[in-house]
Design an enzyme around this catalytic site. Structure first.
Site, mmCIF file in Angstrom:
data_model
loop_
_atom_site.group_PDB
_atom_site.id
_atom_site.type_symbol
_atom_site.label_atom_id
_atom_site.label_comp_id
_atom_site.label_asym_id
_atom_site.label_seq_id
_atom_site.Cartn_x
_atom_site.Cartn_y
_atom_site.Cartn_z
ATOM 1 N N LYS A 176 0.883 -1.177 0.000
ATOM 2 C CA LYS A 176 0.000 0.000 0.000
ATOM 3 C C LYS A 176 0.910 1.214 0.000
ATOM 4 O O LYS A 176 1.555 1.507 0.991
ATOM 5 C CB LYS A 176 -0.894 -0.039 1.250
ATOM 6 C CG LYS A 176 -2.212 0.703 1.117
ATOM 7 C CD LYS A 176 -2.093 2.193 1.022
ATOM 8 C CE LYS A 176 -1.723 2.849 2.348
ATOM 9 N NZ LYS A 176 -1.422 4.307 2.146
ATOM 10 N N GLY A 228 6.013 4.458 9.186
ATOM 11 C CA GLY A 228 5.241 5.693 9.181
ATOM 12 C C GLY A 228 5.277 6.343 10.537
ATOM 13 O O GLY A 228 6.199 6.116 11.335
ATOM 14 N N SER A 229 4.267 7.129 10.827
ATOM 15 C CA SER A 229 4.257 7.894 12.070
ATOM 16 C C SER A 229 3.965 7.002 13.277
ATOM 17 O O SER A 229 3.355 5.929 13.142
ATOM 18 C CB SER A 229 3.203 8.989 11.980
ATOM 19 O OG SER A 229 1.938 8.388 11.829
ATOM 20 N N THR A 230 4.365 7.478 14.431
ATOM 21 C CA THR A 230 4.106 6.727 15.666
ATOM 22 C C THR A 230 2.602 6.628 15.915
ATOM 23 O O THR A 230 2.111 5.582 16.365
ATOM 24 C CB THR A 230 4.851 7.396 16.835
ATOM 25 O OG1 THR A 230 6.260 7.262 16.579
ATOM 26 C CG2 THR A 230 4.524 6.735 18.164
ATOM 27 N N ALA A 232 0.086 6.468 13.730
ATOM 28 C CA ALA A 232 -0.498 5.411 12.889
ATOM 29 C C ALA A 232 0.008 4.044 13.346
ATOM 30 O O ALA A 232 -0.757 3.069 13.380
ATOM 31 C CB ALA A 232 -0.151 5.662 11.428
ATOM 32 N N GLY A 233 1.286 3.985 13.729
ATOM 33 C CA GLY A 233 1.866 2.725 14.188
ATOM 34 C C GLY A 233 1.150 2.174 15.415
ATOM 35 O O GLY A 233 0.916 0.967 15.530
ATOM 36 N N GLU A 250 8.261 0.537 11.950
ATOM 37 C CA GLU A 250 9.377 1.499 11.907
ATOM 38 C C GLU A 250 8.738 2.875 12.013
ATOM 39 O O GLU A 250 8.070 3.320 11.073
ATOM 40 C CB GLU A 250 10.135 1.384 10.579
ATOM 41 C CG GLU A 250 10.770 0.028 10.340
ATOM 42 C CD GLU A 250 12.036 -0.213 11.121
ATOM 43 O OE1 GLU A 250 12.417 0.678 11.920
ATOM 44 O OE2 GLU A 250 12.622 -1.283 10.968
ATOM 45 N N GLU A 383 8.529 15.117 17.101
ATOM 46 C CA GLU A 383 9.163 14.968 15.794
ATOM 47 C C GLU A 383 8.612 16.047 14.868
ATOM 48 O O GLU A 383 7.413 16.086 14.602
ATOM 49 C CB GLU A 383 8.853 13.582 15.233
ATOM 50 C CG GLU A 383 9.576 13.321 13.927
ATOM 51 C CD GLU A 383 9.225 11.965 13.328
ATOM 52 O OE1 GLU A 383 8.032 11.662 13.201
ATOM 53 O OE2 GLU A 383 10.161 11.223 12.982
HETATM 54 P P1 NAD Z 1 1.745 8.277 8.279
HETATM 55 O O1 NAD Z 1 1.804 7.398 9.450
HETATM 56 O O2 NAD Z 1 0.728 9.332 8.228
HETATM 57 O O3 NAD Z 1 1.503 7.392 6.961
HETATM 58 C C1 NAD Z 1 2.354 6.318 6.605
HETATM 59 C C2 NAD Z 1 1.594 5.340 5.740
HETATM 60 O O4 NAD Z 1 0.602 4.691 6.525
HETATM 61 C C3 NAD Z 1 0.843 5.975 4.572
HETATM 62 O O5 NAD Z 1 0.876 5.068 3.494
HETATM 63 C C4 NAD Z 1 -0.570 6.120 5.136
HETATM 64 O O6 NAD Z 1 -1.551 6.158 4.120
HETATM 65 C C5 NAD Z 1 -0.705 4.880 5.993
HETATM 66 N N1 NAD Z 1 -1.579 4.970 7.164
HETATM 67 C C6 NAD Z 1 -1.787 6.048 7.965
HETATM 68 N N2 NAD Z 1 -2.602 5.718 8.985
HETATM 69 C C7 NAD Z 1 -2.891 4.397 8.854
HETATM 70 C C8 NAD Z 1 -3.668 3.467 9.604
HETATM 71 N N3 NAD Z 1 -4.310 3.824 10.717
HETATM 72 N N4 NAD Z 1 -3.736 2.195 9.171
HETATM 73 C C9 NAD Z 1 -3.072 1.803 8.064
HETATM 74 N N5 NAD Z 1 -2.339 2.639 7.298
HETATM 75 C C10 NAD Z 1 -2.238 3.920 7.693
HETATM 76 O O7 NAD Z 1 3.206 8.850 8.108
HETATM 77 P P2 NAD Z 1 3.785 9.865 7.020
HETATM 78 O O8 NAD Z 1 3.452 11.243 7.439
HETATM 79 O O9 NAD Z 1 3.392 9.423 5.641
HETATM 80 O O10 NAD Z 1 5.349 9.584 7.170
HETATM 81 C C11 NAD Z 1 6.145 10.248 8.084
HETATM 82 C C12 NAD Z 1 6.382 9.410 9.331
HETATM 83 O O11 NAD Z 1 7.041 8.194 8.991
HETATM 84 C C13 NAD Z 1 7.287 10.104 10.307
HETATM 85 O O12 NAD Z 1 6.785 10.007 11.614
HETATM 86 C C14 NAD Z 1 8.586 9.321 10.196
HETATM 87 O O13 NAD Z 1 9.394 9.377 11.330
HETATM 88 C C15 NAD Z 1 8.118 7.951 9.908
HETATM 89 N N6 NAD Z 1 9.194 7.164 9.274
HETATM 90 C C16 NAD Z 1 9.822 6.170 9.996
HETATM 91 C C17 NAD Z 1 10.861 5.452 9.438
HETATM 92 C C18 NAD Z 1 11.572 4.366 10.192
HETATM 93 O O14 NAD Z 1 12.210 3.537 9.572
HETATM 94 N N7 NAD Z 1 11.495 4.312 11.507
HETATM 95 C C19 NAD Z 1 11.270 5.717 8.133
HETATM 96 C C20 NAD Z 1 10.634 6.735 7.443
HETATM 97 C C21 NAD Z 1 9.578 7.446 8.021
#
Ligand code: NAD
Length: 479
Positions: A176, A228-230, A232-233, A250, A383
Site C-alpha cells: 500500500k 510511518g508515524s508513531t 499510525a503505528g 518502523e 518529531e
Molecule cells: P503516516 O503514518 O501518516 O503514513 C504512513 C503510511 O501509513 C501511509 O501510506 C498512510 O496512508 C498509511 N496509514 C496512515 N494511517 C494508517 C492506519 N491507521 N492504518 C493503516 N495505514 C495507515 O506517516 P507519514 O506522514 O506518511 O510519514 C512520516 C512518518 O514516517 C514520520 O513520523 C517518520 O518518522 C516515519 N518514518 C519512519 C521510518 C523508520 O524507519 N522508523 C522511516 C521513514 C519514516
C-alpha cells in the site's frame, strides 16, 4: 510505463480501482500536478490479497529457495536499470535533493533486494537438532501474505526493505503506497513484469489511511510491515494485537547528536548535513537534537548555524541542491508552526525558520537552528519532520547520555569525539536502535529499527529476513 497515470497492479496486471477514483500527486517544488494514481479501496485490497494468496498457494510458495532467489535477483536488476528515472520521479514527488535520491531511490532498492536474494539462497529452510527424545526437524516456512505499508519520505527504499526479505523468504506481498508518492511505486510493478515475477507475487494498491486500514484488517493477511508515524503505528499495533497478527513497525524519532568536549568540530560540521538535515529534515533517524558541551556551547551553536546557513536551497532536481521543498503544504505549515512554538517557548532562533526569499512556489522552509533549548520543550520532544535543529547544552558525558535518553523515541543517534573507543562506549549507553560514532549510515547487512515509540522489530540484515519466516518444529524418534 506511464508514470503520469498509474493504476493498481494486481495479479500481474495493471487494473483500475473499483471506485474509479484517483489521487492527484502534486510536485513539491512547483505545486503543479505531476500525475494521478488510481485510489484503491477495501474491495481492491480484497482483490490484491486474494491474488497474493493464490500465488502463495501456487508454484511460488512451493518453489525451491534458490529458484525464488534467482527471480528476486532478476527483479533487483530490473529496478537498478530503472534507477535514474525513479530517482528523479521521487524528487519531484517529495522534494528530495536528487543527489540523495539517486542513492536511496535509484540504487538502494536494487541493493537491498539483491542482498536478500543472496541471503535467502544461503539460509537453510530445514535443520536437524538432536534432542533428548529424538531429532527435531526445524523448518523455516514463508509466513504468508504480507501487507506492506510505506510513507512518502523514502518510498522506494522503505518498500524494498519489506518486499526484498518477504519475496526472498517465499512470501507474497500487497504494497500500500502513500498518496503523496503514489506514482513511483509503479516502478516496482514495471520491474516485476520485466523480471517475470509470477502474477500475484507482488501487488500494489495506492491509497490513503482507509486503504491501509483495510489491508491491516484483511483476514487473508498473515503479517503487516509498516513504516510511518508513531500515531499510525500505535493504531496498527492495537489492531494487530486484537487479530494476533505479527507486525513490524518502523516509526518516528527525535535522535540526539552528542558532541563531546574533545570533538573535532570541523568533522562534526561536515557530517551535519547528512546526519541532521538529510532529505530536508524529513528523515525518521535525523539527529534533530544537538547536545553540546556547556564548555564549548557558543562554538557548537556557531558551527551548527554556519552549516544551516550554507546549505543550498533550491530545485530538488539540481545536483547542487542540499535542501529542497517539503512534501506538501500541510507539512510546510506544520513545520512553520513548530518554529513559531520554538520562538514563543523562549528558545533563541539563530538562523532560518522562514520561507526563503524568492521561493513562494514550492513548500520551502529555510533550515532553522534554535539555541538555548530546554529538553522538555515541545521542539525538543516532538518529531518536527523538517529542517529544524535544537541545540541543547550538557554538563558532561553522563548528563549528555541522560538527555539523549530523555525522549519518547529511540531510533538513531550519533556521538562526536576524537576518541573512537569512548564514542563506542557512549553509543552502548544510548537507548536507541542505531547509533553512529563520528558518522551515521544505514547498512544493508545490519539491523535497523527503534526502541520505545520508534517501533517494534528490525529491518535489514539477517534480522530483517527472520520476521518473514514462520518456524515449525517437527519432533521425531530418530536419534
Ligand atoms: P503516516 O503514518 O501518516 O503514513 C504512513 C503510511 O501509513 C501511509 O501510506 C498512510 O496512508 C498509511 N496509514 C496512515 N494511517 C494508517 C492506519 N491507521 N492504518 C493503516 N495505514 C495507515 O506517516 P507519514 O506522514 O506518511 O510519514 C512520516 C512518518 O514516517 C514520520 O513520523 C517518520 O518518522 C516515519 N518514518 C519512519 C521510518 C523508520 O524507519 N522508523 C522511516 C521513514 C519514516
Amino acid at each position: 510505463m506511464d508514470t503520469q497515470r498509474v493504476t493498481l497492479f494486481v495479479d500481474g496486471r495493471w487494473t483500475e480501482s473499483s471506485s474509479g477514483e484517483t489521487i492527484e500527486v502534486i510536485e513539491a517544488a512547483t505545486e503543479q500536478a505531476l500525475g494521478a494514481a488510481s485510489a484503491g479501496n477495501a474491495q481492491d485490497i480484497d482483490r490484491a490479497v486474494s491474488a497474493a494468496r493464490r500465488a502463495l498457494d501456487g508454484p511460488w510458495g512451493k518453489a525451491a529457495a534458490e529458484e525464488r532467489a534467482a527471480v528476486v535477483a532478476r527483479f533487483a536488476e530490473a529496478l537498478k536499470a530503472r534507477g535514474k528515472d525513479t530517482a528523479a520521479l521521487v524528487s519531484r514527488e517529495n522534494g528530495m535533493p536528487i543527489s540523495l535520491s539517486r542513492a536511496v531511490n535509484g540504487f538502494a532498492p536494487s541493493a537491498i533486494i539483491g542482498y536478500y536474494a543472496g541471503l535467502a539462497a544461503k539460509t537453510a529452510r530445514e535443520e536437524i537438532r538432536p534432542g533428548m527424545g529424538g531429532e527435531t526437524l526445524v523448518r523455516r516456512e514463508p509466513i504468508g501474505v504480507v501487507g506492506a505499508i510505506v510513507p512518502w519520505n523514502y518510498p522506494q527504499a522503505l518498500a524494498a526493505m519489506k518486499i526484498g526479505p518477504a519475496l526472498a523468504a517465499g512470501c507474497t506481498v500487497v504494497l500500500k503506497s502513500s498518496p503523496e508518492a503514489a506514482l513511483d511505486a509503479a516502478v516496482f510493478a514495471d520491474a516485476a513484469t520485466a523480471a517475470d515475477l509470477p502474477p500475484g507475487v507482488l501487488n500494489i494498491v495506492p491509497g490513503g489511511r482507509e486503504t491501509g486500514q483495510a489491508l491491516v484488517d484483511h483476514p487473508g493477511v498473515d503479517k503487516i510491515a509498516f513504516t510511518g508515524s508513531t500515531a499510525a503505528g500505535r493504531a496498527i499495533a492495537a489492531r494487530c494485537g486484537e487479530l494476533l497478527r505479527p507486525v513490524t513497525l518502523e516509526l518516528g524519532g527525535k535522535s540526539a547528536a552528542i558532541v563531546l568536549p574533545d570533538a573535532d568540530l570541523g568533522a562534526f560540521a561536515r557530517g551535519l548535513p547528512e546526519v541532521s538535515f538529510v532529505n530536508n529534515g524529513q528523515t525518521c533517524h535525523a539527529c534533530t537534537r544537538v547536545l553540546a558541551p556547556a564548555s564549548r556551547y557558543g562554538e557548537v551553536v556557531e558551527a551548527v548555524t554556519e552549516v544551516a546557513r550554507a546549505l543550498t536551497i533550491g530545485d530538488p532536481l539540481d545536483k547542487q541542491t542540499a535542501i529542497g521543498p517539503l512534501v506538501s503544504r500541510a507539512q510546510r505549515d506544520r513545520v512553520l508552526g513548530y518554529i513559531e512554538a520554538g520562538k514563543s517557548g523562549g528558545a533563541r532562533l539563530t538562523t532560518g525558520g522562514g520561507v526563503p526569499v524568492g521561493r513562494d512556489r514550492g513548500w520551502f522552509v529555510e533550515p532553522a537552528v534554535f539555541a538555548d533549548v530546554d529538553n522538555s520543550s515541545v521542539i525538543a520532544r516532538e518529531e518536527i519532520f523538517g529542517p529544524v535543529l535544537s541545540v541543547i547544552p550538557h554538563e558532561g558525558i553522563d548528563d549528555a547520555i541522560r538527555i539523549a535518553n530523555d525522549s519518547d523515541y529511540g531510533l538513531g543517534g550519533t556521538v562526536w569525539t576524537t576518541d573512537e573507543e569512548q564514542g563506542r562506549e557512549i553509543a552502548r549507553q544510548v537507548h536507541s536502535g542505531t547509533v553512529g560514532v563520528n558518522t551515521y549510515g544505514i547498512e544493508v547487512n545490519a539491523p535497523f529499527g527503534g526502541v520505545k515509540a520508534s517501533g517494534l522489530g528490525r529491518e535489514m540484515g539477517p534480522e530483517g529476513l527472520a520476521p518473514y519466516f514462520s518456524l515449525k518444529s517437527i519432533y521425531t524418534t530418530a536419534k
